[in-house]
Design an enzyme around this catalytic site. Structure first.
Site, PDB file in Angstrom:
ATOM      1  N   GLY A 246       7.874  -3.909   3.980  1.00  0.00           N
ATOM      2  CA  GLY A 246       7.540  -5.302   4.247  1.00  0.00           C
ATOM      3  C   GLY A 246       7.312  -5.669   5.686  1.00  0.00           C
ATOM      4  O   GLY A 246       6.813  -6.758   5.972  1.00  0.00           O
ATOM      5  N   GLU A 283      11.542   1.479   3.121  1.00  0.00           N
ATOM      6  CA  GLU A 283      10.290   1.958   2.519  1.00  0.00           C
ATOM      7  C   GLU A 283       9.065   1.368   3.220  1.00  0.00           C
ATOM      8  O   GLU A 283       8.315   0.610   2.614  1.00  0.00           O
ATOM      9  CB  GLU A 283      10.218   1.460   1.071  1.00  0.00           C
ATOM     10  CG  GLU A 283      10.944   2.255   0.075  1.00  0.00           C
ATOM     11  CD  GLU A 283      11.052   1.494  -1.241  1.00  0.00           C
ATOM     12  OE1 GLU A 283      11.578   2.081  -2.176  1.00  0.00           O
ATOM     13  OE2 GLU A 283      10.608   0.327  -1.334  1.00  0.00           O
ATOM     14  N   GLY A 285       5.372   0.893   4.557  1.00  0.00           N
ATOM     15  CA  GLY A 285       4.022   1.370   4.272  1.00  0.00           C
ATOM     16  C   GLY A 285       3.105   0.933   5.403  1.00  0.00           C
ATOM     17  O   GLY A 285       2.731   1.702   6.285  1.00  0.00           O
ATOM     18  N   CYS A 354     -23.403  -7.418  -3.283  1.00  0.00           N
ATOM     19  CA  CYS A 354     -24.180  -8.513  -3.870  1.00  0.00           C
ATOM     20  C   CYS A 354     -23.279  -9.692  -4.202  1.00  0.00           C
ATOM     21  O   CYS A 354     -23.145 -10.068  -5.370  1.00  0.00           O
ATOM     22  CB  CYS A 354     -24.880  -8.019  -5.116  1.00  0.00           C
ATOM     23  SG  CYS A 354     -25.964  -6.660  -4.740  1.00  0.00           S
ATOM     24  N   GLU A 355     -22.615 -10.218  -3.181  1.00  0.00           N
ATOM     25  CA  GLU A 355     -21.725 -11.359  -3.367  1.00  0.00           C
ATOM     26  C   GLU A 355     -21.647 -12.136  -2.071  1.00  0.00           C
ATOM     27  O   GLU A 355     -21.423 -11.529  -1.011  1.00  0.00           O
ATOM     28  CB  GLU A 355     -20.292 -10.894  -3.684  1.00  0.00           C
ATOM     29  CG  GLU A 355     -20.135 -10.522  -5.107  1.00  0.00           C
ATOM     30  CD  GLU A 355     -18.688 -10.563  -5.585  1.00  0.00           C
ATOM     31  OE1 GLU A 355     -18.429  -9.825  -6.522  1.00  0.00           O
ATOM     32  OE2 GLU A 355     -17.852 -11.311  -5.041  1.00  0.00           O
ATOM     33  N   TYR A 384      -3.881  -0.352   3.059  1.00  0.00           N
ATOM     34  CA  TYR A 384      -4.449  -1.127   1.952  1.00  0.00           C
ATOM     35  C   TYR A 384      -5.948  -1.390   2.142  1.00  0.00           C
ATOM     36  O   TYR A 384      -6.472  -2.407   1.688  1.00  0.00           O
ATOM     37  CB  TYR A 384      -3.683  -2.445   1.760  1.00  0.00           C
ATOM     38  CG  TYR A 384      -2.195  -2.228   1.578  1.00  0.00           C
ATOM     39  CD1 TYR A 384      -1.692  -1.648   0.416  1.00  0.00           C
ATOM     40  CD2 TYR A 384      -1.277  -2.580   2.574  1.00  0.00           C
ATOM     41  CE1 TYR A 384      -0.329  -1.419   0.253  1.00  0.00           C
ATOM     42  CE2 TYR A 384       0.087  -2.355   2.424  1.00  0.00           C
ATOM     43  CZ  TYR A 384       0.551  -1.779   1.257  1.00  0.00           C
ATOM     44  OH  TYR A 384       1.894  -1.562   1.102  1.00  0.00           O
TER      45      TYR A 384
HETATM   46  N1  LLP Z   1       8.364  -0.925  -1.356  1.00  0.00           N
HETATM   47  C1  LLP Z   1       7.916  -1.591  -2.434  1.00  0.00           C
HETATM   48  C2  LLP Z   1       8.748  -1.656  -3.615  1.00  0.00           C
HETATM   49  C3  LLP Z   1       6.671  -2.225  -2.401  1.00  0.00           C
HETATM   50  O1  LLP Z   1       6.257  -2.893  -3.469  1.00  0.00           O
HETATM   51  C4  LLP Z   1       5.876  -2.141  -1.246  1.00  0.00           C
HETATM   52  C5  LLP Z   1       4.556  -2.776  -1.189  1.00  0.00           C
HETATM   53  C6  LLP Z   1       6.369  -1.408  -0.153  1.00  0.00           C
HETATM   54  C7  LLP Z   1       7.629  -0.824  -0.239  1.00  0.00           C
HETATM   55  C8  LLP Z   1       5.607  -1.265   1.122  1.00  0.00           C
HETATM   56  O2  LLP Z   1       5.450  -2.477   1.746  1.00  0.00           O
HETATM   57  P1  LLP Z   1       4.816  -2.575   3.202  1.00  0.00           P
HETATM   58  O3  LLP Z   1       5.759  -1.910   4.169  1.00  0.00           O
HETATM   59  O4  LLP Z   1       3.498  -1.911   3.175  1.00  0.00           O
HETATM   60  O5  LLP Z   1       4.721  -4.021   3.402  1.00  0.00           O
HETATM   61  N2  LLP Z   1      -2.178  -4.826  -0.942  1.00  0.00           N
HETATM   62  C9  LLP Z   1      -1.368  -5.738  -0.174  1.00  0.00           C
HETATM   63  C10 LLP Z   1       0.052  -5.223   0.006  1.00  0.00           C
HETATM   64  C11 LLP Z   1       0.744  -4.923  -1.279  1.00  0.00           C
HETATM   65  C12 LLP Z   1       2.137  -4.404  -1.065  1.00  0.00           C
HETATM   66  C13 LLP Z   1       2.704  -3.862  -2.319  1.00  0.00           C
HETATM   67  N3  LLP Z   1       4.026  -3.341  -2.190  1.00  0.00           N
HETATM   68  C14 LLP Z   1      -2.040  -6.004   1.168  1.00  0.00           C
HETATM   69  O6  LLP Z   1      -3.079  -5.438   1.423  1.00  0.00           O
HETATM   70  O7  LLP Z   1      -1.536  -6.792   1.963  1.00  0.00           O
END
Ligand code: LLP
Length: 424
Positions: A246, A283, A285, A354-355, A384
């Site tokens: 997050g 976790e 990402g 095409c949008e 992402y």
């Molecule tokens: N852990 C869980 C359980 C999650 O659902 C997620 C992200 C993460 C860790 C990693 O979160 P991060 O550190 O990346 O914030 N597609 C969206 C983001 C979707 C996130 C889904 N879950 C975007 O492009 O902003």
């Protein structure tokens, strides 16, 4: 209105302005990369990726960082995270498959998902993932059925929905009571799930998991969520708590994000009341991969509508970056040949789909000189972007390259037209 050059803090760690004034990453000039590999092109700075992994490990400890592969996954990325001693969070059988194909041992993978199929659960259990994050009662039923038919006992963490609203886009906010994810804390489901997993022969309960949402820019909010969950968790006498990912990133000069160190400080302070020996896992990402990459596009048309605006169209768009369309996400752009130029011309940066909604940047600022054939870079596209890419309009997916020490390597080749009919 004058607009400053792109801020270096939005660019990958090894970005440098060369003697001819053009930008390089990992010792490779972006205009050379576009010439060699074509556009659109995802360029990842390998050093930046490793720096973020190392920071996370330094802050949270070797065994406690789990890279959320949904942000960006291919075999090279899985291997890099594994080499940097991160575990991998896989949310589907497909993500698990790629991690294993990259040579990551199953016991370095953690299985997620709010609707794991029988096949996915059996796959994860057969391969022997480190643990499964259990999301709902039906999943516990499913694990018990698999166990009854000869599957092994599985280590689990229970995913708890803490009832906290992350101040982020509603599509990526997951901690509130009204959520498809996890067991509700307030209504008692979380405790019921924990008791059930304690009693079940099929599960070995090792901990609790929560994740309030993604792209959170307020470290205090991440801290408050952890404090609240620690209160719930401490009396349970379990060895592990996962506080989710997050941590947000800055996409534009207007944004500022907490550092990995600030994140770990609030988590550490919230976790100070935990019994000795409890492992606090994270976790991340986005914070690992987002700012590691830029997308290179070639300008194909510049259209001026007098009294309205200028449209600059590039050779990609919503098929390689859906975030502006899905979340109203904002980005900046700059010319890699002139990274230090003022960007005084306001244009709308659009893709080739095409949008009308295929708008990458609603009001982008570019140097006055921008013309057809020029190269544009959009930074902070490493999370992402490729992972949510599509073949909409049968546009082929871009190549992905890693650059380091003056060398570039293709980690995902560009799709060809032949790839488009492979499944027919
Ligand atoms: N852990 C869980 C359980 C999650 O659902 C997620 C992200 C993460 C860790 C990693 O979160 P991060 O550190 O990346 O914030 N597609 C969206 C983001 C979707 C996130 C889904 N879950 C975007 O492009 O902003």
């Amino acid at each position: 209105m004058t607009r400053a050059p792109i801020e270096m803090r939005l660019l990958p760690d090894t970005s440098a302005v060369e003697s001819d004034g053009s930008l390089s990453i990992g010792g490779c000039r972006l205009d050379d990369l576009a010439g060699e590999f074509g556009t659109p092109l995802f360029v990842y700075d390998e050093r930046h990726l490793r720096n973020r992994c190392r920071e996370a490990v330094a802050e949270f400890g070797g065994g406690n960082v789990i890279y959320a592969t949904k942000a960006f996954l291919c075999k090279a990325m899985a291997r890099l995270a594994h080499e940097e001693s991160l575990m991998l969070d896989v949310a589907t059988g497909g993500e698990l498959y790629v991690a294993l194909a990259a040579g990551v041992p199953a016991d370095r993978c953690v299985m997620h998902g709010n609707n794991k199929s029988d096949d996915e659960l059996r796959y994860a259990m057969r391969e022997g993932v480190r643990h499964v994050v259990v999301d709902n009662f039906d999943e516990i039923d499913r694990i018990e059925r698999t166990f009854a038919t000869g599957g092994g006992r599985v280590r689990v963490q229970v995913r708890v929905t803490p009832g906290i609203h992350a101040h982020t886009h509603e599509y990526i906010s997951t901690g509130q009571d009204d959520s498809k994810f996890g067991f509700n804390l307030a209504n008692g489901d979380a405790l019921r799930a924990i008791e059930r997993c304690r009693r079940s022969n099929a599960t070995e309960l090792v901990g609790v998991h929560f994740h309030i949402g993604s792209n959170v820019l307020d470290a205090d909010l991440l801290g408050r969520a952890t404090t609240m969950m620690v209160e719930f968790f401490a009396p349970l006498g379990l060895p592990e708590i996962t506080v989710g990912g997050g941590l947000g990133v800055a996409y534009t000069a207007a944004e500022h994000a907490p550092t990995m160190g600030q994140w770990s400080a609030v988590v550490r302070s919230a976790a100070s009341g935990l019994p000795a020996g409890v492992e606090v896992m994270v976790e991340p990402g986005r914070s690992i991969v987002a700012a590691a990459a830029v997308t290179l596009y070639r300008v194909g048309s510049v259209k001026t509508i007098p009294g309205v605006r200028d449209y600059v169209a590039v050779d990609g768009g919503m098929s390689d970056n859906l975030r502006p369309m899905l979340y109203g996400a904002e980005y900046e752009t700059f010319m890699p040949s002139h990274p230090t130029s003022l960007r005084n011309r306001a244009v709308r940066l659009v893709g080739k789909h095409c949008e009308s909604g295929d708008v990458i940047i609603d009001e982008a600022h570019v140097p006055e000189s921008l013309a057809v054939g020029d190269l544009l870079a959009v930074p902070v596209t490493g999370a992402y972007g490729y992972s949510m890419s599509s073949n909409y309009n049968m546009v082929t997916r871009p190549a992905v390259i890693f650059v380091a020490d003056g060398r570039a390597r293709i980690v995902r080749r560009r799709e060809s037209y032949a790839d488009l009919t492979m499944l027919d």
